[in-house]
Design an enzyme around this catalytic site. Sequence first.
Site, PDB file in Angstrom:
ATOM      1  N   ASP A   1      64.568  47.258  20.492  1.00 28.04           N
ATOM      2  CA  ASP A   1      64.899  48.649  20.759  1.00 28.04           C
ATOM      3  C   ASP A   1      65.141  49.356  19.424  1.00 28.04           C
ATOM      4  O   ASP A   1      65.470  48.705  18.426  1.00 28.04           O
ATOM      5  CB  ASP A   1      66.161  48.691  21.629  1.00 28.04           C
TER       6      ASP A   1
ATOM      7  N   ASP B   1      70.782  47.122  22.708  1.00 29.59           N
ATOM      8  CA  ASP B   1      72.229  47.331  22.704  1.00 29.59           C
ATOM      9  C   ASP B   1      72.721  48.264  23.796  1.00 29.59           C
ATOM     10  O   ASP B   1      73.912  48.324  24.052  1.00 29.59           O
ATOM     11  CB  ASP B   1      72.662  47.913  21.354  1.00 29.59           C
TER      12      ASP B   1
END
Length: 786
Positions: A474, A674
């Site tokens: 990500d 996250d």
Amino acid sequence: MTEHAHQHTHDEGQSACCAGHAGPAGVKPVDPVCGMTVDPANTPHHAEHDGQAYHFCSAGCRTKFVANPDAYLGDHPRPEPKATSGAMWTCPMHPEIRQEGPGTCPICGMALEPEEPSADDQPNPELVDFTRRVWVAGVLCVPLLIVSMGAEMLGLRIVAPALSPWVQLVLAAPIVLWAGGPFFERGWMSLKTRHLNMFTLVSIGVGAAFCYSLVATVAPGLFPASFRQHGMIPVYYEAAGVVVTLILLGQVLELRARAATGRAIRALMDLAPKTARRVTDGGEEEVPLGDVVAGDRLRVRPGEAIPVDGVVVEGRSPVDEAMLTGEPVPVVKQAGDAVTGGTVNTTGSLLIEARAVGADTVLARIVRMVAEAQRSRAPIQAVADRVSGWFVPLVVGIAIATFIVWNLVGPEPRFGHALLNAIAVLIIACPCALGLATPMAVMVGTGRGAHAGVLVKNAEAIQRFETVDTLVIDKTGTLTEGKPKLVAIEPADGIAEEELLRLAAAVEAHSEHPLAHAIVTAAEARGLTIPAAENFASATGQGVSASVEGRKVAIGNAAMMRAAGADPASLETAADARRREGVGVMLVAVDGNIAGLLAVADPVREGAKEALATLHHEGLRIVMLTGDSRATAEAVAAKVGGVDEVRAELRPEDKAAAIAEFQRIGGKVAMAGDGINDAPALAAADVGLAMGTGADVAIESAGMTLTGGDLAAIVRARRLSRATMRNIRQNLFFSFLFNGLGVPIAAGVLYPVAGLLLSPMIAGAAMALSSFTVVTNALRLNAVKL
């Protein structure tokens, strides 16, 4: 009496009792914290509150009361002492086995270990017991060997031949029946539960040697003349006694080595101090860590470990967070910053407010995660389980066949050779090393990872990560810090840079957007006074506006500028250049005139470029998945380098679908993320890697957590996975090789060729050594460089 009046009377009575005022004759005051009766004359622990005297059974109760009297008086019910059940113990090889208190595993017979780690480095009760037994057995074994083998090997007649079996019986009986008692108990249990294990083989082998020798001593007339040697029926007490002693010694060495696997957890627990310095209206006092509650203010002096998780209220100091991140460089903490229990304050003094205490701290959660991971089973363990399932019955069959063959065609004394060789087969084939091969490596590997900022949720993640060939990352919060910062201010003609920032910060102070927070933070960092704003309004998809000091201020994109009556054309070239760099641009208009632009960027994480280069060099294909715009995503990818593919403007379900796509074409995928939006992808990946600075749902969805949030931890996790799996394969190879060679030699296949036989004593020593070697090899993981 009404309920209110009843409550009022009860509270008054309790208060009077606690204060030691008049009451029923002979009734002593009650400690308001724990409820114990207290004699005011015999306790040194007293306190006053609202003019009343209170008495306590201990300093701990007094400390809790002084810190928060209202929690124990008035309408608040006194906290009841928590009933603590017995500690749960589990088997290191079979974590599904759980019971209250110590004991032995009904499957493999090994000693159970505490499920919840303890900071006290107390030895395993079994280690203490077996150490005592091995000393007694060793002391008796020396004269037993002298009496039994002295005449045969050295020509020493210590005792008369007729008395020798009786003397050996006296020396061997305590060794076999007392020192070796646990082996027979576990062997019998294995037969009852039909879980044949190493103790099945030991008890059968030692029991056969001892029982035969006992009958030969007590009733030698039962044996035919062909059994006699030099007129005596031979006995094998020394074989039984020495085998028990050697196996006990092996168990002690193994238990000591296994205890070393728990040192990683104890080292983590020792990071938290045992006391804290609480700040009250009366000054500072040192209290046990268990007495600290959320909301307490604590002083942390230079060089001290931070006791609990909290927020800095006052002070500024670099804090060493190596235990959390694996990185040695201290991080400066100041008012408003979060601090973690167990990290070390270096040079300054900090006043912190406790936010999470006890089992709720980050350190406590790390300890629990490591303990659970150590008890988990890697898929490769199934290989050892399948082998162990048929291995023990096979060995018993080989031992019986060995006895029959030697008794039929072996040299004289046939029965003696048949018995000793069958016993040697049983002893040397103990599958303990095979069972220990995987769990010991997992226990040490997960503990080593915890100290390197890699928390492993289960052993399966370790095994899978070794085979990963695609790493999906990500962008926001993983490749970047996830905390936007103001990187540039470009004012239009006629307006000062600081004036532009001051007006923009006044408007953005009303917004919750991360970019707005970056502008306000930048203004505060420059020491600017942020004026009040009125009539704040937000236009979805465009920006925000408000009145500041009588001036109409608008912040947003070009559409927002046009709505405010300003022409953004003069700044479009500069704005486009910034956007190509991956920077977010906000235009500002004041009273209908274009006033300038603010550029906000989410900085790339420090070390991200080097980490991706290393992973790319190790053969991983790296893909960036992000919900951000393609221009921003490609700009970040260009900065970090090493990214093979960029997919942008994705929703959470799109990320999970992309991972499924990679898996369909045969890829083994690890996902690092996250945020809450990363949770589906983390769960879908073969291995999920959660950044420890991210959302709780992301951490729960992942197989590993990188506590520091830095990408270098992915490199460490990859190396940990490879080292652990390499260690497991070494252990399994050694165990299979040992049994594959040991059993035929013990059965006597080399006797026709080389005249070589393996005595039960040597077999016992070799078996003990094999288990100890496997555990010692696993402990080498503590020294692996990550």
